[in-house]
Structure formats: structure tokens, C-alpha cells
Design an enzyme around this catalytic site. Structure first.
Site, PDB file in Angstrom:
ATOM      1  N   CYS A 142      -9.916  -5.217   0.824  1.00  0.00           N
ATOM      2  CA  CYS A 142     -11.085  -4.341   0.953  1.00  0.00           C
ATOM      3  C   CYS A 142     -12.037  -4.578  -0.217  1.00  0.00           C
ATOM      4  O   CYS A 142     -11.718  -5.302  -1.165  1.00  0.00           O
ATOM      5  CB  CYS A 142     -10.643  -2.874   1.004  1.00  0.00           C
ATOM      6  SG  CYS A 142     -10.091  -2.193  -0.583  1.00  0.00           S
TER       7      CYS A 142
ATOM      8  N   GLU B  66      -3.055  -4.741  -2.869  1.00  0.00           N
ATOM      9  CA  GLU B  66      -3.584  -5.656  -3.880  1.00  0.00           C
ATOM     10  C   GLU B  66      -3.685  -4.962  -5.238  1.00  0.00           C
ATOM     11  O   GLU B  66      -3.365  -5.552  -6.271  1.00  0.00           O
ATOM     12  CB  GLU B  66      -4.971  -6.174  -3.456  1.00  0.00           C
ATOM     13  CG  GLU B  66      -4.963  -6.931  -2.139  1.00  0.00           C
ATOM     14  CD  GLU B  66      -5.177  -6.048  -0.914  1.00  0.00           C
ATOM     15  OE1 GLU B  66      -5.636  -6.584   0.105  1.00  0.00           O
ATOM     16  OE2 GLU B  66      -4.911  -4.827  -0.961  1.00  0.00           O
TER      17      GLU B  66
ATOM     18  N   CYS C  18     -10.631  -3.640  -3.695  1.00  0.00           N
ATOM     19  CA  CYS C  18      -9.624  -4.615  -4.135  1.00  0.00           C
ATOM     20  C   CYS C  18     -10.272  -5.917  -4.575  1.00  0.00           C
ATOM     21  O   CYS C  18      -9.830  -6.542  -5.540  1.00  0.00           O
ATOM     22  CB  CYS C  18      -8.615  -4.867  -3.026  1.00  0.00           C
ATOM     23  SG  CYS C  18      -7.512  -3.460  -2.777  1.00  0.00           S
TER      24      CYS C  18
ATOM     25  N   ASN D 262       0.839  -1.198   0.000  1.00  0.00           N
ATOM     26  CA  ASN D 262       0.000   0.000   0.000  1.00  0.00           C
ATOM     27  C   ASN D 262       0.874   1.248   0.000  1.00  0.00           C
ATOM     28  O   ASN D 262       1.970   1.266   0.562  1.00  0.00           O
ATOM     29  CB  ASN D 262      -1.012   0.006   1.152  1.00  0.00           C
ATOM     30  CG  ASN D 262      -0.403  -0.034   2.541  1.00  0.00           C
ATOM     31  OD1 ASN D 262       0.562  -0.754   2.797  1.00  0.00           O
ATOM     32  ND2 ASN D 262      -0.972   0.724   3.459  1.00  0.00           N
ATOM     33  N   VAL D 263       0.373   2.290  -0.664  1.00  0.00           N
ATOM     34  CA  VAL D 263       1.066   3.570  -0.755  1.00  0.00           C
ATOM     35  C   VAL D 263       0.054   4.651  -0.394  1.00  0.00           C
ATOM     36  O   VAL D 263      -0.916   4.874  -1.119  1.00  0.00           O
ATOM     37  CB  VAL D 263       1.633   3.818  -2.169  1.00  0.00           C
ATOM     38  CG1 VAL D 263       2.310   5.182  -2.248  1.00  0.00           C
ATOM     39  CG2 VAL D 263       2.609   2.710  -2.559  1.00  0.00           C
ATOM     40  N   GLU D 264       0.277   5.285   0.761  1.00  0.00           N
ATOM     41  CA  GLU D 264      -0.634   6.330   1.220  1.00  0.00           C
ATOM     42  C   GLU D 264      -0.244   7.688   0.655  1.00  0.00           C
ATOM     43  O   GLU D 264       0.853   7.867   0.123  1.00  0.00           O
ATOM     44  CB  GLU D 264      -0.653   6.378   2.747  1.00  0.00           C
ATOM     45  CG  GLU D 264      -1.237   5.128   3.365  1.00  0.00           C
ATOM     46  CD  GLU D 264      -1.311   5.174   4.877  1.00  0.00           C
ATOM     47  OE1 GLU D 264      -1.981   4.304   5.438  1.00  0.00           O
ATOM     48  OE2 GLU D 264      -0.707   6.063   5.512  1.00  0.00           O
TER      49      GLU D 264
ATOM     50  N   CYS E 234      -4.087   0.594  -2.552  1.00  0.00           N
ATOM     51  CA  CYS E 234      -3.936  -0.602  -1.725  1.00  0.00           C
ATOM     52  C   CYS E 234      -2.868  -1.531  -2.298  1.00  0.00           C
ATOM     53  O   CYS E 234      -2.550  -1.489  -3.489  1.00  0.00           O
ATOM     54  CB  CYS E 234      -5.259  -1.353  -1.650  1.00  0.00           C
ATOM     55  SG  CYS E 234      -6.596  -0.428  -0.870  1.00  0.00           S
TER      56      CYS E 234
END
Length: 158
Positions: A109, A78, A112, A65-67, A76
């Protein structure tokens, strides 16, 4: 990593049925998934997630994941793995591993699940913890009565 099977609960099964991933394959997927989690960029939530897709040819494609400060721009793990896989020429998948930093089994989620559905409606989803536990279910168990390309009468060139 020593992965122990867990009791089947809530529709989850503890062994691979469709693709026959061996105990060794599952352990390797767990290790790779935990490694992918380390690449996460999660300075806001501190909720690191790693995912590893297993292509039908056995290739592992990791994602994390990359915020973003603008939360809507986050991606996300996935989805990262799917984008990397598709742009790398992979279209067929047999399994995905997912692990978070929470210590609990973490499922993909809803978004995803839908992204996975586009390319692999029959994919096996393995959820791993850092202490060696895992559960497996098929995507159908996480996204029943799903919507896909066939509902639009579209044949995709997967």
C-alpha cells in the site's frame, strides 16, 4: 515452489536487475513469503498478507499483517517486517516479497511504500501468488518522485 516469470506489463519487469537474485533465490523468497502470510491475524477483513525482507547480508525477515477492532491500529505485513528488521539491527535491504490471500498479485500500500522508501529507496519488490506467479518492480516504479530524508537535509544513520 515453481515460479514462472510473467510478461512485463505496466512498468513491471520480470527479472531482477540490480541485485541479481537468481531463480533459486526468487523461489525461496516466494516460499518464505507464503509462509509469512500464514502468520497474519486478519479476523475482520480475512485479507492475509505476508512479507519477507531480504537484508543486504541475505538475512530473511518475515512479517504479517495484524488487524485490530480499531481499524486505524492495524499494521501491514511490510511494516511489521521493517520494524522487526530495524529493531534487529538491519538497515540495508535488497528485496521484499509480498503475498496476499486474494490469489492476485498484491503490491504494498502507499504507506508501506513510504516506509520502505525510508530504508531502501532502491529495493526490489516481488509480488507472489500462491499458484507460483510473480512480478518484480523496483520501489521507484511504485513510488516515483518519492520524499525521503534527503529532502529534509537529514543524514540518517542507516
Amino acid at each position: 515452489m515453481q515460479l514462472d516469470k510473467m510478461e512485463a506489463k505496466s512498468g513491471f519487469t520480470a527479472t531482477s536487475t540490480q541485485y541479481g537474485l537468481s531463480k533459486t533465490d526468487i523461489a525461496a523468497l516466494g516460499e518464505e513469503t507464503l509462509l509469512a502470510r500464514e502468520d497474519a491475524y486478519a479476523p475482520y477483513s480475512n485479507f492475509k498478507v505476508g512479507a519477507v525482507l531480504v537484508a543486504k547480508d541475505g538475512t530473511y525477515i518475515p512479517g504479517a499483517n495484524v488487524e485490530n477492532a480499531s481499524y486505524g491500529a492495524c499494521i501491514c505485513a511490510e511494516q511489521t517486517a521493517i520494524v522487526k528488521a530495524v529493531t534487529g539491527g538491519h538497515r540495508y535491504f535488497k528485496a521484499i516479497g509480498v503475498a496476499s490471500s486474494s490469489g492476485a498479485l498484491t503490491a504494498p500500500c502507499g504507506i508501506c511504500r513510504q516506509v520502505l522508501r525510508e530504508f531502501a529507496p532502491d529495493i526490489e519488490v516481488y509480488m507472489f501468488t500462491g499458484d507460483g506467479r510473480y512480478k518484480m518492480t523496483e520501489l521507484e516504479g511504485l513510488l516515483p518522485m518519492s520524499f525521503g530524508p534527503e529532502d529534509l537535509n537529514v543524514e540518517t544513520s542507516k
